[in-house]
Enzyme design. Structure first.
Site, PDB file in Angstrom:
ATOM      1  N   LYS A 112       0.818  -1.207   0.000  1.00 56.67           N
ATOM      2  CA  LYS A 112       0.000   0.000   0.000  1.00 56.67           C
ATOM      3  C   LYS A 112       0.856   1.263   0.000  1.00 56.67           C
ATOM      4  CE  LYS A 112      -4.456  -1.692   1.728  1.00 56.67           C
ATOM      5  NZ  LYS A 112      -5.578  -1.510   2.664  1.00 56.67           N
ATOM      6  N   LYS A 195      -5.495 -10.093  -5.396  1.00 56.67           N
ATOM      7  CA  LYS A 195      -6.774 -10.208  -4.694  1.00 56.67           C
ATOM      8  C   LYS A 195      -7.719  -9.078  -5.077  1.00 56.67           C
ATOM      9  CE  LYS A 195      -6.800  -7.540  -0.484  1.00 56.67           C
ATOM     10  NZ  LYS A 195      -8.031  -7.354   0.253  1.00 56.67           N
ATOM     11  N   LYS A 198     -11.002  -3.397  -2.287  1.00 56.79           N
ATOM     12  CA  LYS A 198     -11.757  -2.145  -2.367  1.00 56.79           C
ATOM     13  C   LYS A 198     -10.880  -1.040  -2.904  1.00 56.79           C
ATOM     14  CE  LYS A 198     -14.156  -2.661   1.953  1.00 56.79           C
ATOM     15  NZ  LYS A 198     -13.071  -2.602   2.927  1.00 56.79           N
TER      16      LYS A 198
HETATM   17  P1  ATP Z   1      -8.875  -2.297   1.408  1.00 59.91           P
HETATM   18  O1  ATP Z   1      -8.411  -2.407  -0.015  1.00 59.91           O
HETATM   19  O2  ATP Z   1      -9.429  -0.939   1.787  1.00 59.91           O
HETATM   20  O3  ATP Z   1      -7.879  -2.841   2.397  1.00 59.91           O
HETATM   21  P2  ATP Z   1     -10.244  -4.790   1.380  1.00 59.91           P
HETATM   22  O4  ATP Z   1     -10.929  -5.103   0.125  1.00 59.91           O
HETATM   23  O5  ATP Z   1      -8.919  -5.447   1.633  1.00 59.91           O
HETATM   24  O6  ATP Z   1     -10.155  -3.220   1.462  1.00 59.91           O
HETATM   25  P3  ATP Z   1     -10.880  -4.946   4.192  1.00 59.91           P
HETATM   26  O7  ATP Z   1     -11.918  -4.087   4.817  1.00 59.91           O
HETATM   27  O8  ATP Z   1      -9.441  -4.586   4.383  1.00 59.91           O
HETATM   28  O9  ATP Z   1     -11.200  -5.066   2.626  1.00 59.91           O
HETATM   29  O10 ATP Z   1     -11.066  -6.442   4.661  1.00 59.91           O
HETATM   30  C1  ATP Z   1     -12.296  -6.957   5.182  1.00 59.91           C
HETATM   31  C2  ATP Z   1     -12.240  -8.460   5.193  1.00 59.91           C
HETATM   32  O11 ATP Z   1     -12.361  -8.968   3.858  1.00 59.91           O
HETATM   33  C3  ATP Z   1     -10.938  -9.043   5.736  1.00 59.91           C
HETATM   34  O12 ATP Z   1     -11.251 -10.155   6.561  1.00 59.91           O
HETATM   35  C4  ATP Z   1     -10.215  -9.508   4.515  1.00 59.91           C
HETATM   36  O13 ATP Z   1      -9.357 -10.611   4.796  1.00 59.91           O
HETATM   37  C5  ATP Z   1     -11.347  -9.920   3.605  1.00 59.91           C
HETATM   38  N1  ATP Z   1     -10.993  -9.824   2.192  1.00 59.91           N
HETATM   39  C6  ATP Z   1     -10.617  -8.699   1.544  1.00 59.91           C
HETATM   40  N2  ATP Z   1     -10.383  -8.954   0.255  1.00 59.91           N
HETATM   41  C7  ATP Z   1     -10.609 -10.293   0.063  1.00 59.91           C
HETATM   42  C8  ATP Z   1     -10.559 -11.162  -1.065  1.00 59.91           C
HETATM   43  N3  ATP Z   1     -10.210 -10.716  -2.249  1.00 59.91           N
HETATM   44  N4  ATP Z   1     -10.875 -12.475  -0.899  1.00 59.91           N
HETATM   45  C9  ATP Z   1     -11.223 -12.934   0.320  1.00 59.91           C
HETATM   46  N5  ATP Z   1     -11.299 -12.171   1.429  1.00 59.91           N
HETATM   47  C10 ATP Z   1     -11.002 -10.864   1.319  1.00 59.91           C
HETATM   48 MG    MG Z   2      -7.665  -4.807   3.264  1.00 61.16          MG
END
Ligand code: ATP
Ligand code: MG
Length: 332
Positions: A112, A195, A198
């Protein structure tokens, strides 16, 4: 009942399919088997720069989505992290037993911060895994249901818990990660080796639960697939089609093998078309329910206030013990 704690960041106007399949889906089922604490981690959502009004909205949208996806405030404790001051308080103490180099080894920070550039990388982004450790340890969690991307942070949490306990006496339960292998890493539809995220996925790589379902269908149909024509599950050589199979299986509760059999001799196009339909039917009622919760923000805030009170009953007790053990004078 084992205790669980998990959180999600209000960093977007919608959760994505990876959030649901990798995390929230398990949260929902653990309500019946665990003493479950779930939070919207807004303190974490300000580590990359943000707009206050947007953050407020997103925190409500996140809570509404969690309820729409099946969290039931009667069966779990659902709260907003900033409503519980103990998180930041314990975070400070834990940051004082974390090595600078140790924190610097976090892969998510490296990723990041590399993307943000040095000038917009904050100290908060650097220390966020330590705050996350505080989130978990405050509730004496046994298990933490998360996606694969959080495994390293969980390891840090365990190390900090053990270190604190060794130095200052038994204070924290040492939690373990609860990762459901099959759906632990839903990948970006346009870049099936990274992955779905968001903040990092391109719009076409990301299925947002609250976007127009027709748009989601389109994204599924234009997902990057692999060379060859056969529908096979092979994460290494066919990451694109394997990701679609994982999503399909999870949304329909069918086994991958069963899907492979059903699609034998058929092309990628068929699979995508069917999955697009499954997805549209899945998101429609969720969108409907989310809207209902958002239509009554006062009620939503009330639910969150009750959750915060339940959370504080546990977190305040843990913090008091941690403060005493670390040597802070008790206030009289
Ligand atoms: P950001 O990019 O802002 O970090 P994010 O998509 O990683 O957002 P988070 O809010 O950080 O989402 O994570 C929330 C939950 O979703 C965590 O338990 C994380 O492990 C899970 N998660 C995030 N992305 C994935 C994915 N691609 N597949 C499975 N689980 C995921
Ligand atoms: Mg995350």
């Amino acid at each position: 009942r084992p205790r669980v704690l998990s959180g999600i960041q209000p960093t977007a106007d919608s959760f994505h399919l990876g959030n649901y399949l990798g995390a929230v889906r398990n949260w929902v089922s653990m309500q019946d088997t665990h003493d479950a604490f779930y939070c919207v981690v807004d303190l974490h959502a300000i580590t990359m720069g943000h707009d206050p009004e947007t953050l407020r909205n997103r925190s409500r949208i996140s809570a509404a989505q969690l309820l729409a996806l099946g969290l039931d405030p009667e069966r779990c404790t659902l709260f907003v992290q900033s409503h519980v001051p103990e998180h930041a308080q314990l975070g400070w103490v834990l940051s004082c037993i974390t090595g600078f180099g140790e924190a610097g080894r976090m892969v998510q920070f490296k990723d990041k911060s590399a993307k943000a550039g040095q000038d917009s990388t904050t100290v908060g982004l650097f220390t966020y895994p330590i705050l996350q450790a505080a989130d978990i340890l405050l509730y004496q969690a046994d298990q933490v249901p998360v996606g694969e991307d959080q495994r390293q942070h969980l390891e840090l949490t365990r190390d900090l818990a053990q270190r604190f306990n060794t130095r200052f006496g038994k204070t924290f339960n040492v939690p373990s990660a609860y990762i459901v292998k099959d759906t632990a890493k839903i990948t970006d539809l346009q870049d099936p080796t990274s992955k779905m995220s968001k903040s990092a996925s391109s719009p076409n790589g990301l299925i947002e639960l609250l976007e127009d379902p027709a748009r989601s269908a389109k994204k599924i149909k234009s997902a990057v697939t692999d060379t060859g024509r056969e529908i096979l599950y092979d994460e290494v050589n066919k990451p694109g089609i394997s990701n679609l199979l994982t999503i399909y299986a999870a949304l329909t509760s069918r086994a991958i093998d069963e899907l492979l059999e059903a699609y034998e001799g058929r092309g990628y196009g068929d699979l995508k078309k069917d999955l697009a339909e499954v997805l549209v039917e899945f998101v429609k009622p969720i969108q409907e329910r989310t809207r209902l919760y958002l239509d009554d923000p006062a009620q939503l805030d009330k639910v969150l206030a009750i959750g915060a009170e339940k959370a504080r009953a546990v977190s305040a007790a843990t913090l008091a013990t941690a403060y005493r053990n670390v040597g802070f004078l008790s206030p009289v």
